[in-house]
Design an enzyme around this catalytic site. Structure first.
Site, PDB file in Angstrom:
ATOM      1  N   ASP A   1      -4.040   0.912  -5.933  1.00  0.00           N
ATOM      2  CA  ASP A   1      -2.612   0.687  -5.758  1.00  0.00           C
ATOM      3  C   ASP A   1      -1.905   1.731  -6.627  1.00  0.00           C
ATOM      4  O   ASP A   1      -2.515   2.386  -7.482  1.00  0.00           O
ATOM      5  CB  ASP A   1      -2.218  -0.749  -6.144  1.00  0.00           C
ATOM      6  CG  ASP A   1      -0.898  -1.144  -5.499  1.00  0.00           C
ATOM      7  OD1 ASP A   1      -0.657  -2.350  -5.324  1.00  0.00           O
ATOM      8  OD2 ASP A   1      -0.122  -0.249  -5.143  1.00  0.00           O
TER       9      ASP A   1
HETATM   10  C1  GLC Z   1       3.207  -0.678  -4.225  1.00  0.00           C
HETATM   11  C2  GLC Z   1       2.508  -1.835  -3.540  1.00  0.00           C
HETATM   12  C3  GLC Z   1       1.609  -1.403  -2.417  1.00  0.00           C
HETATM   13  C4  GLC Z   1       2.210  -0.174  -1.761  1.00  0.00           C
HETATM   14  C5  GLC Z   1       2.118   0.955  -2.768  1.00  0.00           C
HETATM   15  C6  GLC Z   1       2.782   2.226  -2.246  1.00  0.00           C
HETATM   16  O1  GLC Z   1       3.315  -0.905  -5.602  1.00  0.00           O
HETATM   17  O2  GLC Z   1       1.800  -2.752  -4.364  1.00  0.00           O
HETATM   18  O3  GLC Z   1       1.501  -2.492  -1.493  1.00  0.00           O
HETATM   19  O4  GLC Z   1       1.478   0.157  -0.584  1.00  0.00           O
HETATM   20  O5  GLC Z   1       2.658   0.610  -4.029  1.00  0.00           O
HETATM   21  O6  GLC Z   1       4.149   2.002  -2.080  1.00  0.00           O
END
Ligand code: GLC
Length: 731
Positions: free
Chosen positions: A266
């Site tokens: 993430d």
């Molecule tokens: C965010 C989310 C994830 C998302 C990523 C990119 O913090 O947790 O679901 O795809 O970052 O935006």
């Protein structure tokens, strides 16, 4: 004669040239070669620096390819409900492009509420085509974290409280996305069931709950859906951050499930080079607090360790192989389709999914569908009738090509058949800006008293009042990064609904939310509709259901509790945990499993949803009274439409283990079928049961077991509306 000779000579030359050219094509560029050979060939041609560049981001949403070898970059995009608008290279700020306004599909909780895997396939195919058209090769979705608490800010992005329902719905979605040559990146792996302290919380959960509740949807996505990517989550499990967690990524994902895709962190979920190297992570994204992408944990720090020999290059090659495999499955597959974007077909898909996901919770006196012969003055009350919901909520926020809002959709549908007046009723919206996008300005400075007085007065004069409220994807109202603090509706909606119920008995309450909300007024309101953030076609879908153009067939993907402490996660009172520790004390008893075990009556049960017609269930017939390990039992049951309208019913099959060596739920969802019946039509629904449906995870042996003994099959229209049951014995 002369010409023929010349032509055949030229043809021969052409053929030979092609043959030679074909043979000299490097293996990794040759589509005819098996992927694994192409992976090894490409790997062997890459330098150490080129390989390290591949395992971390080069921008907010992209990672490097190998320009020298013609291996493309990887472009990721949010999110599960539509293709997020472009941001600047290294910022979250909107880049202001003019060609990236997408179709906003309904949220995944709505998809789960359809209980229709065909809708999941349609959804995946459609959103995958939009990602493909935008030249993204990884879609950062779907999310399949389990709905453990109704306060979780991101439940609207997920598929409810039951692992079997989520498993059946996520597989077609993943397959649909990937048939476009785009990887589905299933998230957030794993145990990301709250937003409070999401970067810190260490989840303490027993193996039974982990394997029986929290992992199945991910396992189905990987093993049945053949997902090409998985995103690690922010939280911790067993003290290790999940995007660099050896238990989840090495032991379970790679070794038990044989996952051969890429593991992506993430954004900002990596904080340790050694763990990122050895615990199964392939690509690091979004790390902050370092100066530039070369300082990411898997960038220069990793390169230094490799060059000094402290880390073997083989560790790097494992990651690069997974990334190259992603390339050959997506950007380097010459045969993949070309996608399409913001098309009428995708709008139709969005509307169909929305219409099938809307849940009719209550309909006393059959006041729905609207009878436009008698109902000539309709009043719509509530901010959510005019509020954009395609924006907000965090990373799944969208710049939609259009969004039909409820009031607009209802007015369009009703036309001149009746007057449709509007009263704001309450104000929640303080700013028109969410996640960098700006909604229509609906700021209203009137006082609550003024707003209620106006609504009450107009309600008295109307034939029918439709309240449209709920949550709104602002912070603490169904949004990433924050959980709700309570089960109740915000902005004084409960009081307003009570006033409207006094002013007019023909009151329909429509709740837009991604979570259950408290409904203290439920007994005073004849009709209640649970709808979701429905995307671009929201107003049209809702209008079609309210007017009866579409007969509602949605079923709740999670339980509606009367009060918060009725929910397992809150009964023990330690949500959201303290000092970064959260103990899942309820173990496997999540959702209806908890309500059944403790004999708690929900407000509306898991699987509940009414229709404008009625269905009766006949006597079930079971093919045998005993089942042996390698056999299949069939259970069939006639279902008849005894009403006056064609409608769809979701026939649900639950199984209960009458005696087990470890505690088990009273019953668990093990099959369902959505059938369409004309008035008077009867269909016999047939279910197949195998020993796999009887297993539980024995954490003493670390394996799935089915213990001989008596089992009961429950067949019903919801977990709280069992219409028939029949017993059998496993020998
Ligand atoms: C965010 C989310 C994830 C998302 C990523 C990119 O913090 O947790 O679901 O795809 O970052 O935006």
């Amino acid at each position: 004669m002369f010409n023929k000779k010349i032509i055949s000579f030229i043809a021969l030359q052409l053929f030979l040239t092609t043959l030679v050219a074909q043979r000299s094509l490097p293996v990794y560029l040759d589509d005819a070669q098996p992927i694994e050979k192409r992976v090894e060939d490409a790997l062997s041609r890459m330098t150490l620096e080129e390989k390290v560049k591949m395992v971390h981001a080069q921008s907010k949403f992209s990672s490097a390819g190998v320009p020298r070898l013609g291996i493309p970059e990887n472009w990721m995009c949010d999110g599960p409900h539509g293709i997020r608008a472009e941001v600047f290279w290294d910022e979250w700020t909107q880049a202001g492009w003019t060609n990236d306004s997408c179709t906003a599909f309904p949220v995944l909780t709505c998809l789960a509420a359809t209980w229709n895997p065909e809708m999941a396939a349609l959804y995946g195919k459609s959103i995958g085509a939009e990602a493909r058209y935008r030249n993204k090769n990884v879609l950062l979705g779907p999310g399949v974290n389990m709905y453990r608490t109704p306060l979780n800010g991101r439940n609207f992005e997920y598929m409810g409280e039951d692992p079997y329902l989520a498993s059946r719905m996520v597989v077609p979605y993943v397959q649909g996305v990937q048939e476009n040559g785009v990887a589905a990146c299933v998230k957030h792996f794993a145990l990301n069931n709250q937003e409070t302290d999401r970067h810190l919380v260490n989840v303490n959960v027993d193996d039974r709950a982990l394997y029986e509740i929290y992992l199945p949807a991910f396992k189905a996505a990987v093993i049945e859906g053949k997902a090409w990517a998985i995103m690690g989550s922010y939280n911790r499990y067993k003290g290790q951050w999940c995007s660099q967690n050896k238990y989840l990524l090495n032991d379970i994902l790679r070794n038990e499930w044989k996952f051969d895709g890429v593991v992506i962190s993430d954004w900002g979920a990596v904080n340790n080079t050694e763990h990122a190297i050895y615990h199964g992570l392939d690509m690091e994204f979004g790390t902050w607090g370092v100066d530039g992408y070369n300082q990411f944990y898997l960038a220069n720090p990793f390169l230094t360790l490799l060059k000094s020999g402290q880390v073997q290059e083989a560790e790097l090659d494992k990651k690069v192989r997974n990334i190259l495999r992603l390339a050959f499955r997506t950007t380097m597959d010459r045969n993949r389709p070309f996608g399409s974007f913001a098309s009428p077909e995708h709008s139709l898909a969005a509307r169909q999914i929305a219409e099938e996901g809307i849940v009719l919770l209550k309909n006393d006196r059959q006041i729905l569908p609207l009878n436009l012969e008698q109902t000539k003055k309709i009043l719509i009350v509530g901010e959510n009738a005019i509020k954009m919901m395609t924006i907000g909520g965090g990373s799944s926020s969208l710049k939609a090509k259009y969004e039909i809002l409820p009031l607009e959709g209802i007015r369009n549908k009703i036309g001149s058949a009746a007057s449709v007046d509007y009263a704001r009723g309450y104000v929640g919206e303080k700013t028109a800006e969410q996640d960098g996008l700006t909604a229509a300005d609906i700021i209203d400075h009137r006082s609550p008293e003024e707003l209620i007085a106006e609504a009450r007065k107009k309600a008295k004069e109307a034939d029918m009042v439709i309240f449209i409220g709920g949550l709104n994807k602002h912070e603490g109202q169904d949004s990433e990064g924050s959980d709700r603090k309570e089960l109740g509706l915000p902005y004084g909606q409960d009081n307003l609904i009570g006033e409207l119920a006094k002013a007019n008995k023909n009151l329909v309450v429509v709740i837009l939310s991604g979570n259950a909300v408290a409904m203290p007024w439920a007994n005073e309101v004849p009709a209640i509709v649970q709808t979701w953030y429905l995307g671009s076609e929201a107003g049209n879908a809702l209008a079609n259901v309210l007017t009866g153009e579409v007969n509602p067939s949605g079923k709740l993907p999670f339980t509606f509790p009367v009060k918060l402490t009725d929910v397992g996660a809150h009964a023990a009172g330690d949500f959201p945990g303290k000092d970064g520790e959260q103990v899942y004390r309820e173990s496997i008893f999540v959702g209806y499993r908890w309500f059944d075990k403790n004999k708690i009556k929900p407000l509306f049960p898991f699987g509940h949803g009414l229709s404008y017609t009625q269905f009766t269930y006949g006597k079930p017939v079971i093919s045998a009274k005993t089942l042996k390990a390698n056999e299949i039992l069939t259970v069939s049951i006639p279902v008849r439409n005894t009403g006056t309208k064609t409608g769809k019913e979701v026939v649900q099959l639950y199984i209960g283990d009458e005696k087990s060596s470890l505690p088990r739920p009273v019953k668990e969802l093990k099959a369902f079928q959505k059938i369409n019946l004309a008035p008077g039509e009867e269909k016999t629904v047939e279910f197949k049961i195998s020993v796999n449906d009887l297993q539980f995870f024995d954490d003493r042996k670390h394996e799935w077991v089915a213990e001989p003994g008596k089992f009961t099959v429950y067949i019903g229209a919801s977990s709280g509306d069992i219409r028939a049951s029949v017993g059998f014995e496993l020998k």
